[in-house]
Design a protein around this motif. Sequence first.
Motif, PDB file in Angstrom:
ATOM      1  N   LYS A  32       0.841  -1.203   0.000  1.00 40.12           N
ATOM      2  CA  LYS A  32       0.000   0.000   0.000  1.00 40.12           C
ATOM      3  C   LYS A  32       0.871   1.247   0.000  1.00 40.12           C
ATOM      4  O   LYS A  32       0.587   2.200  -0.726  1.00 40.12           O
ATOM      5  N   LEU A  33       1.932   1.232   0.818  1.00 42.53           N
ATOM      6  CA  LEU A  33       2.749   2.442   0.954  1.00 42.53           C
ATOM      7  C   LEU A  33       3.616   2.714  -0.265  1.00 42.53           C
ATOM      8  O   LEU A  33       4.113   3.823  -0.447  1.00 42.53           O
ATOM      9  N   ILE A  34       3.833   1.711  -1.099  1.00 41.18           N
ATOM     10  CA  ILE A  34       4.647   1.986  -2.287  1.00 41.18           C
ATOM     11  C   ILE A  34       3.778   2.112  -3.546  1.00 41.18           C
ATOM     12  O   ILE A  34       4.285   2.091  -4.654  1.00 41.18           O
ATOM     13  N   GLY A  35       2.475   2.243  -3.355  1.00 41.10           N
ATOM     14  CA  GLY A  35       1.641   2.656  -4.482  1.00 41.10           C
ATOM     15  C   GLY A  35       0.780   1.594  -5.126  1.00 41.10           C
ATOM     16  O   GLY A  35       0.331   1.769  -6.264  1.00 41.10           O
ATOM     17  N   ALA A  36       0.521   0.484  -4.397  1.00 42.27           N
ATOM     18  CA  ALA A  36      -0.374  -0.539  -4.973  1.00 42.27           C
ATOM     19  C   ALA A  36      -1.814  -0.026  -4.957  1.00 42.27           C
ATOM     20  O   ALA A  36      -2.226   0.634  -4.000  1.00 42.27           O
ATOM     21  N   THR A  37      -2.538  -0.316  -5.996  1.00 38.58           N
ATOM     22  CA  THR A  37      -3.952   0.077  -6.025  1.00 38.58           C
ATOM     23  C   THR A  37      -4.753  -0.905  -5.156  1.00 38.58           C
ATOM     24  O   THR A  37      -4.281  -2.004  -4.853  1.00 38.58           O
TER      25      THR A  37
ATOM     26  N   PHE B 268      -5.170  -4.231  -6.854  1.00 40.61           N
ATOM     27  CA  PHE B 268      -3.951  -5.041  -6.879  1.00 40.61           C
ATOM     28  C   PHE B 268      -3.754  -5.766  -5.549  1.00 40.61           C
ATOM     29  O   PHE B 268      -3.361  -6.929  -5.517  1.00 40.61           O
TER      30      PHE B 268
ATOM     31  N   VAL C 183      -7.152   0.717   1.333  1.00 37.87           N
ATOM     32  CA  VAL C 183      -5.859   1.387   1.031  1.00 37.87           C
ATOM     33  C   VAL C 183      -5.898   2.805   1.592  1.00 37.87           C
ATOM     34  O   VAL C 183      -6.895   3.492   1.427  1.00 37.87           O
TER      35      VAL C 183
ATOM     36  N   PRO D 141      -2.759   5.911  -4.400  1.00 38.91           N
ATOM     37  CA  PRO D 141      -1.654   5.089  -4.928  1.00 38.91           C
ATOM     38  C   PRO D 141      -0.777   5.865  -5.909  1.00 38.91           C
ATOM     39  O   PRO D 141       0.450   5.686  -5.932  1.00 38.91           O
ATOM     40  N   MET D 142      -1.409   6.741  -6.718  1.00 41.44           N
ATOM     41  CA  MET D 142      -0.619   7.515  -7.702  1.00 41.44           C
ATOM     42  C   MET D 142       0.320   8.482  -6.988  1.00 41.44           C
ATOM     43  O   MET D 142       1.464   8.667  -7.398  1.00 41.44           O
TER      44      MET D 142
ATOM     45  N   ARG E 106       1.557   7.996  -3.970  1.00 41.54           N
ATOM     46  CA  ARG E 106       2.604   7.191  -3.318  1.00 41.54           C
ATOM     47  C   ARG E 106       3.653   6.712  -4.307  1.00 41.54           C
ATOM     48  O   ARG E 106       4.787   6.432  -3.935  1.00 41.54           O
ATOM     49  N   ARG E 107       3.268   6.602  -5.575  1.00 41.73           N
ATOM     50  CA  ARG E 107       4.248   6.190  -6.582  1.00 41.73           C
ATOM     51  C   ARG E 107       5.271   7.286  -6.862  1.00 41.73           C
ATOM     52  O   ARG E 107       6.316   7.040  -7.458  1.00 41.73           O
TER      53      ARG E 107
ATOM     54  N   ALA F  59       8.544  -3.980  -5.719  1.00 39.58           N
ATOM     55  CA  ALA F  59       8.099  -2.584  -5.884  1.00 39.58           C
ATOM     56  C   ALA F  59       7.603  -2.335  -7.302  1.00 39.58           C
ATOM     57  O   ALA F  59       6.707  -1.520  -7.526  1.00 39.58           O
TER      58      ALA F  59
ATOM     59  N   VAL G  87       4.172  -4.291  -7.886  1.00 38.31           N
ATOM     60  CA  VAL G  87       3.071  -3.585  -7.234  1.00 38.31           C
ATOM     61  C   VAL G  87       2.494  -2.482  -8.118  1.00 38.31           C
ATOM     62  O   VAL G  87       1.291  -2.232  -8.095  1.00 38.31           O
ATOM     63  N   ILE G  88       3.345  -1.843  -8.912  1.00 37.25           N
ATOM     64  CA  ILE G  88       2.814  -0.795  -9.797  1.00 37.25           C
ATOM     65  C   ILE G  88       2.603  -1.342 -11.219  1.00 37.25           C
ATOM     66  O   ILE G  88       2.532  -0.587 -12.189  1.00 37.25           O
TER      67      ILE G  88
END
Lengths: 303, 227
Positions: A211-216, A219, A303, B74-75, B77-78, B102, B105-106
Amino acid sequence: MKISTLGYSIRQGLKNIRRNLLFSLASIGTIVACIFLFGVFYAIVQNVELTVRSIEDSLTVSVFFDEGLTDEQILKIGEELQTIPNIASIEYISADKAWEAYVQEMYHGDMEYVNSVFGDDNPLQNSSSFELTFRNIGEQAETVDQVKNISGVRKVNSSDTVANSVSSLNRLVGYASISVILILLLVSLFLISNTITIGISVRKEEIAIMKLIGATDLFVRAPFLIEGMLLGLVGSILPLFGLYFLYNAVTKYLMGHFLIVENMIRFAPAGEVFARLVPISILFGVGVGFLGSFVTTHKHLRV
Amino acid sequence: MIMLDHVTMRYPTVTALDDVSFRVREGEFVFIVGSSGSGKTTLIKLLLQEIKPTVGEIVVDGMEYSRMKKNEIPMLRRKIGVVFQNFRLLKDRTVFENVAFAQQVIEKTQKEIRRQVPATLTMVGLADKYKQYPRELSGGEQQRVALARAIVNEPKIILADEPTGNLDPKKSLESMRLLEEINRRGTTVLVVTHDREIVNLMQKRVIVLKKGRLISDMEKGGYLDED
């Protein structure tokens, strides 16, 4: 969702099942039990319906006319009967035909004896009738009332007892199966939800990082949704094999050992029953798996 | 790049941040320092949208937090690569898999992952350790895996939470040099720390928090004695 992501989610879903094998097996076990019982009830309902239909087809109601009606007037009654939606078939039984059938039934066709007693007389001269069959036997009483209201109709012979018993039996089997299936459905949902919750707690750290690194949202949830659907799929396929063999064995046994069953009941062929049962069961299993994991991930994986 | 405008964060029993405002320009290297209870952790949580401020506005790379929809988080956090305190590596995965994670995940393709992960591991000096598990690595190496995971998606901002917390002074300095190198390539770097030696040695901008308030913001600053 990309195809590579779908592949990733399936791999993770399978990994979740392996990691959490005991609970996964418990979930599969409940779905197996649920689908098995569902299959048993489904087969019973199918066969009861088949029997009901054949009884419905054989149950006839006779409509007698007022004395002295002309052929045109009888024809008009026939036309009016045709407008009643619940009437499946209409057959005209003339007085001669009724007498022939009576002679056949009562005197075993002994015309010599009948002629010696009755001569050329037809005692059933005023007994020409229409014989009706109904589409839905449960609505027999209403339909009979409609028929009685037609001008020129003297009497309607019907058997409410048979009609009511058959439709009551049909309803009873329906209600019983729905109740059992609902209970099993809830048990299955509960167990799948538990399995998924444990899977989530085992992967808590991984999910937090994701979640913290940008997973939707999708996902993060997809592997658990796939896990739930896979549990449902396996749980629904396994009992179908057992049910197929059991159905064949039971119908064969009943037909072979109980003559009364053979005379009264016509069993639906296994192919006919399973052509519907297989897709319904798979849809049911996968649906329960999806619903259980959907609700659980919605609760735990915001999330 | 980053703007905090009169941000206050109140919990039921404590005010973790009190009317904090500052800006970080694109490509800057900034230390955020303060002792325990100063509000550093709350600041990180706010920047990552784990929590919402009680009062005030935060803007990161043009994204206004108060107007942000849930599906935009999420966008956001990316755009921020995070080096977590205690690294938070996945113990059951190799160095390669931790960094590739990482990218998975995206939703990067396998082709992109195969290209990007080795290049990033080479950059942090771990190209030869890609098959090893975290438990087989030293603290400094684990920290570099965490850094590789943070930068592999080429974020605009690196947010490092106590990156030298578990390292000896030599490894801490190596780690800082690596962050400096990443910063030279154009990435904005925010390091949240209470490592006095490193802060004084690096001579970068230092924002000091104390009991939730911003008490100092100096270019080429150091760790104040009263902190």
